[in-house]
Design a protein around this motif. Structure first.
Motif, PDB file in Angstrom:
ATOM      1  N   VAL A 204     -21.512  10.553  12.452  1.00 18.02           N
ATOM      2  CA  VAL A 204     -21.546  10.370  13.900  1.00 18.02           C
ATOM      3  C   VAL A 204     -20.408   9.434  14.265  1.00 18.02           C
ATOM      4  O   VAL A 204     -20.267   8.353  13.681  1.00 18.02           O
ATOM      5  N   ARG A 205     -19.594   9.849  15.241  1.00 21.87           N
ATOM      6  CA  ARG A 205     -18.432   9.055  15.649  1.00 21.87           C
ATOM      7  C   ARG A 205     -18.483   8.809  17.148  1.00 21.87           C
ATOM      8  O   ARG A 205     -18.812   9.711  17.923  1.00 21.87           O
ATOM      9  N   ASP A 206     -18.130   7.589  17.567  1.00 17.08           N
ATOM     10  CA  ASP A 206     -18.003   7.247  18.983  1.00 17.08           C
ATOM     11  C   ASP A 206     -16.524   7.069  19.306  1.00 17.08           C
ATOM     12  O   ASP A 206     -15.806   6.355  18.578  1.00 17.08           O
ATOM     13  N   ILE A 207     -16.078   7.704  20.399  1.00 19.98           N
ATOM     14  CA  ILE A 207     -14.644   7.767  20.697  1.00 19.98           C
ATOM     15  C   ILE A 207     -14.392   7.402  22.155  1.00 19.98           C
ATOM     16  O   ILE A 207     -15.114   7.860  23.051  1.00 19.98           O
ATOM     17  N   ARG A 208     -13.379   6.602  22.393  1.00 20.89           N
ATOM     18  CA  ARG A 208     -12.913   6.287  23.739  1.00 20.89           C
ATOM     19  C   ARG A 208     -11.455   6.729  23.840  1.00 20.89           C
ATOM     20  O   ARG A 208     -10.859   7.173  22.853  1.00 20.89           O
ATOM     21  N   VAL A 209     -10.875   6.586  25.028  1.00 17.89           N
ATOM     22  CA  VAL A 209      -9.464   6.909  25.228  1.00 17.89           C
ATOM     23  C   VAL A 209      -8.758   5.670  25.764  1.00 17.89           C
ATOM     24  O   VAL A 209      -9.208   5.072  26.746  1.00 17.89           O
ATOM     25  N   ASP A 210      -7.664   5.278  25.115  1.00 14.84           N
ATOM     26  CA  ASP A 210      -6.871   4.119  25.534  1.00 14.84           C
ATOM     27  C   ASP A 210      -5.520   4.569  26.072  1.00 14.84           C
ATOM     28  O   ASP A 210      -4.894   5.485  25.504  1.00 14.84           O
ATOM     29  N   LEU A 211      -5.072   3.920  27.132  1.00 17.56           N
ATOM     30  CA  LEU A 211      -3.707   4.089  27.614  1.00 17.56           C
ATOM     31  C   LEU A 211      -2.867   3.029  26.933  1.00 17.56           C
ATOM     32  O   LEU A 211      -3.041   1.827  27.157  1.00 17.56           O
ATOM     33  N   ILE A 212      -1.943   3.460  26.077  1.00 19.24           N
ATOM     34  CA  ILE A 212      -1.086   2.537  25.338  1.00 19.24           C
ATOM     35  C   ILE A 212       0.352   2.877  25.692  1.00 19.24           C
ATOM     36  O   ILE A 212       0.835   3.960  25.367  1.00 19.24           O
ATOM     37  N   GLY A 213       1.029   1.977  26.381  1.00 18.81           N
ATOM     38  CA  GLY A 213       2.335   2.303  26.926  1.00 18.81           C
ATOM     39  C   GLY A 213       2.157   3.324  28.028  1.00 18.81           C
ATOM     40  O   GLY A 213       1.401   3.102  28.972  1.00 18.81           O
ATOM     41  N   GLU A 214       2.788   4.470  27.887  1.00 22.96           N
ATOM     42  CA  GLU A 214       2.679   5.528  28.889  1.00 22.96           C
ATOM     43  C   GLU A 214       1.863   6.724  28.400  1.00 22.96           C
ATOM     44  O   GLU A 214       1.814   7.752  29.062  1.00 22.96           O
ATOM     45  N   SER A 215       1.224   6.578  27.238  1.00 21.63           N
ATOM     46  CA  SER A 215       0.492   7.707  26.651  1.00 21.63           C
ATOM     47  C   SER A 215      -0.965   7.345  26.392  1.00 21.63           C
ATOM     48  O   SER A 215      -1.303   6.187  26.148  1.00 21.63           O
ATOM     49  N   HIS A 216      -1.823   8.374  26.446  1.00 25.15           N
ATOM     50  CA  HIS A 216      -3.238   8.199  26.143  1.00 25.15           C
ATOM     51  C   HIS A 216      -3.515   8.659  24.711  1.00 25.15           C
ATOM     52  O   HIS A 216      -2.965   9.663  24.256  1.00 25.15           O
ATOM     53  N   PHE A 217      -4.399   7.919  24.029  1.00 22.17           N
ATOM     54  CA  PHE A 217      -4.757   8.250  22.655  1.00 22.17           C
ATOM     55  C   PHE A 217      -6.271   8.113  22.469  1.00 22.17           C
ATOM     56  O   PHE A 217      -6.891   7.213  23.045  1.00 22.17           O
ATOM     57  N   PRO A 218      -6.868   9.001  21.635  1.00 22.35           N
ATOM     58  CA  PRO A 218      -8.291   8.839  21.305  1.00 22.35           C
ATOM     59  C   PRO A 218      -8.443   7.757  20.243  1.00 22.35           C
ATOM     60  O   PRO A 218      -7.737   7.771  19.220  1.00 22.35           O
ATOM     61  N   ILE A 219      -9.345   6.834  20.485  1.00 24.76           N
ATOM     62  CA  ILE A 219      -9.589   5.732  19.557  1.00 24.76           C
ATOM     63  C   ILE A 219     -11.049   5.775  19.117  1.00 24.76           C
ATOM     64  O   ILE A 219     -11.961   5.777  19.942  1.00 24.76           O
ATOM     65  N   GLN A 220     -11.271   5.798  17.805  1.00 22.85           N
ATOM     66  CA  GLN A 220     -12.640   5.776  17.284  1.00 22.85           C
ATOM     67  C   GLN A 220     -13.181   4.350  17.354  1.00 22.85           C
ATOM     68  O   GLN A 220     -12.533   3.410  16.900  1.00 22.85           O
ATOM     69  N   MET A 221     -14.385   4.210  17.916  1.00 23.44           N
ATOM     70  CA  MET A 221     -15.039   2.898  18.018  1.00 23.44           C
ATOM     71  C   MET A 221     -16.056   2.680  16.901  1.00 23.44           C
ATOM     72  O   MET A 221     -16.189   1.574  16.372  1.00 23.44           O
ATOM     73  N   GLU A 222     -16.795   3.715  16.562  1.00 22.24           N
ATOM     74  CA  GLU A 222     -17.823   3.651  15.523  1.00 22.24           C
ATOM     75  C   GLU A 222     -17.740   4.905  14.659  1.00 22.24           C
ATOM     76  O   GLU A 222     -17.358   5.963  15.149  1.00 22.24           O
ATOM     77  N   PRO A 223     -18.074   4.817  13.372  1.00 25.09           N
ATOM     78  CA  PRO A 223     -18.666   3.693  12.647  1.00 25.09           C
ATOM     79  C   PRO A 223     -17.703   2.558  12.325  1.00 25.09           C
ATOM     80  O   PRO A 223     -18.138   1.451  12.039  1.00 25.09           O
ATOM     81  N   VAL A 224     -16.384   2.831  12.354  1.00 28.34           N
ATOM     82  CA  VAL A 224     -15.382   1.770  12.250  1.00 28.34           C
ATOM     83  C   VAL A 224     -14.268   2.119  13.218  1.00 28.34           C
ATOM     84  O   VAL A 224     -14.096   3.276  13.618  1.00 28.34           O
ATOM     85  N   GLU A 225     -13.491   1.146  13.641  1.00 25.54           N
ATOM     86  CA  GLU A 225     -12.368   1.429  14.529  1.00 25.54           C
ATOM     87  C   GLU A 225     -11.280   2.137  13.730  1.00 25.54           C
ATOM     88  O   GLU A 225     -10.881   1.676  12.648  1.00 25.54           O
ATOM     89  N   ALA A 226     -10.801   3.261  14.264  1.00 23.79           N
ATOM     90  CA  ALA A 226      -9.826   4.092  13.551  1.00 23.79           C
ATOM     91  C   ALA A 226      -9.242   5.104  14.528  1.00 23.79           C
ATOM     92  O   ALA A 226      -9.499   5.051  15.737  1.00 23.79           O
ATOM     93  N   TRP A 227      -8.444   6.032  14.008  1.00 29.15           N
ATOM     94  CA  TRP A 227      -7.924   7.141  14.808  1.00 29.15           C
ATOM     95  C   TRP A 227      -9.089   7.955  15.328  1.00 29.15           C
ATOM     96  O   TRP A 227     -10.019   8.297  14.589  1.00 29.15           O
ATOM     97  N   GLY A 228      -9.051   8.315  16.630  1.00 29.36           N
ATOM     98  CA  GLY A 228     -10.161   9.032  17.232  1.00 29.36           C
ATOM     99  C   GLY A 228     -10.010  10.531  17.268  1.00 29.36           C
ATOM    100  O   GLY A 228     -10.923  11.235  17.718  1.00 29.36           O
TER     101      GLY A 228
END
Length: 309
Positions: A204-228
């Motif tokens: 089970v993975r929890d994912i958010r989206v971050d705006l970093i610079g001018e681009s959006h990226f999926p970021i994994q929050m759980e079970p550990v912070e990583a590429w989403g």
């Protein structure tokens, strides 16, 4: 009648008084009062009414409006969540490409992946290629753009289902993102299983989206912070222990730091990812937990992905 006639001289006298007053002061304009300066009068005239201010503010689209709109838009489709993206043009939620592969858009899940208060959708799109089938889940970020663009697609899928591969059981909205309930196909342990039975790597993975610079990226929050985005499994789960790596959750230096120098992790090769052909960082798997446990299915499930410069 008497009262009406007596009023005439009074009006004449008032008119004469005003004329005399004009001769003495040289101006017929009244002086502004202390509470009504010329500047305040001008600003009152120029300020828009509340209704005009509200009308000029663009209203974000609803999730239903976004879902209807993307059914007739161009999509970016990265096969298996790994290959170089291709453009697919949809009409009423369906498409066929030049290789006669068919595509169909599924039902979206509403959420707020980037916590901006504007509705977002995560939407499955299925490709059928002969006997092959794959389903990718893409995030569409709602906008308040006045140009008519209701949402923008994140080019990196956050989950996938494929024949003899990973299986997505459900995607649901959570506070600040989406939750993916899936079972991974583990190369080292599931190779002898029949495809219909699926894999064994429950995750089970929890994912958010971050705006970093001018681009959006999926970021994994759980079970550990990583590429989403999609994280392929390593073909050879014989990770190398390393404490010199500095790794990030997205392929930019301003992304969240997920592995720090001095932290011992297992490092895994996940093969080529044409999706990141233009990325200068190295994409790899890392295992922050159970690094002493050796290889096998446990290591495969606890392996996640990140980028290192």
């Amino acid at each position: 009648m008497m009262r009406g006639r007596s009023a005439t001289p009074t009006v004449a006298l008032m008119g004469a008084a005003l004329l005399l007053s004009g001769c003495v002061t040289g101006s017929t304009s009244p002086e502004p009062t202390a509470s009504e300066s010329p500047d305040s009068v001008a600003s009152t005239i120029q300020s828009p009414s509340p209704s005009e201010s509200i009308a000029s503010t663009p209203e974000p689209a609803t999730a239903a409006e976004i879902e209807a709109w993307i059914a007739d838009e161009e999509w970016s489709f990265s096969a298996h969540g790994e290959m170089e993206p291709e453009v697919v043009s949809f009409e009423s939620g369906a498409a066929t490409d030049e290789y006669h592969r068919t595509y169909e858009i599924g039902v979206g899940i509403e959420g707020d992946a980037n916590s901006d208060g504007i509705p977002d959708l995560v939407v499955p799109v299925t490709q059928v290629d002969g006997n092959g089938l794959q389903e990718l889940w893409y995030v569409w970020l709602g906008t308040d753009d006045e140009s008519g663009v209701l949402a923008e697609q994140l080019m990196y899928p956050i989950a996938r289902s494929t024949n003899c591969g990973d299986t997505v059981h459900s995607v649901s909205a959570i506070d600040g993102g989406f939750r993916v309930d899936e079972t991974l196909w583990l190369p080292t342990t599931d190779g002898g299983r029949d495809c219909a039975s699926g894999g064994t790597g429950v995750q089970v993975r929890d994912i958010r989206v971050d705006l970093i610079g001018e681009s959006h990226f999926p970021i994994q929050m759980e079970p550990v912070e990583a590429w989403g985005g999609v994280c392929p499994r390593s073909e050879w789960l014989d990770g190398i222990l390393d404490d010199t790596v500095e790794a990030f959750a997205a392929p930019v230096a301003d992304a969240p730091l997920v592995v720090q120098t001095g932290e011992t992790v297992g490092i895994y090769d996940v093969g080529d990812m044409p999706l990141f052909a233009d990325v200068e960082m190295t994409f790899f798997g890392f295992q922050p937990e159970l690094v002493e446990s050796g290889t096998g299915s446990e290591a495969a499930v606890t392996m996640h992905c990140a980028f290192a410069s």
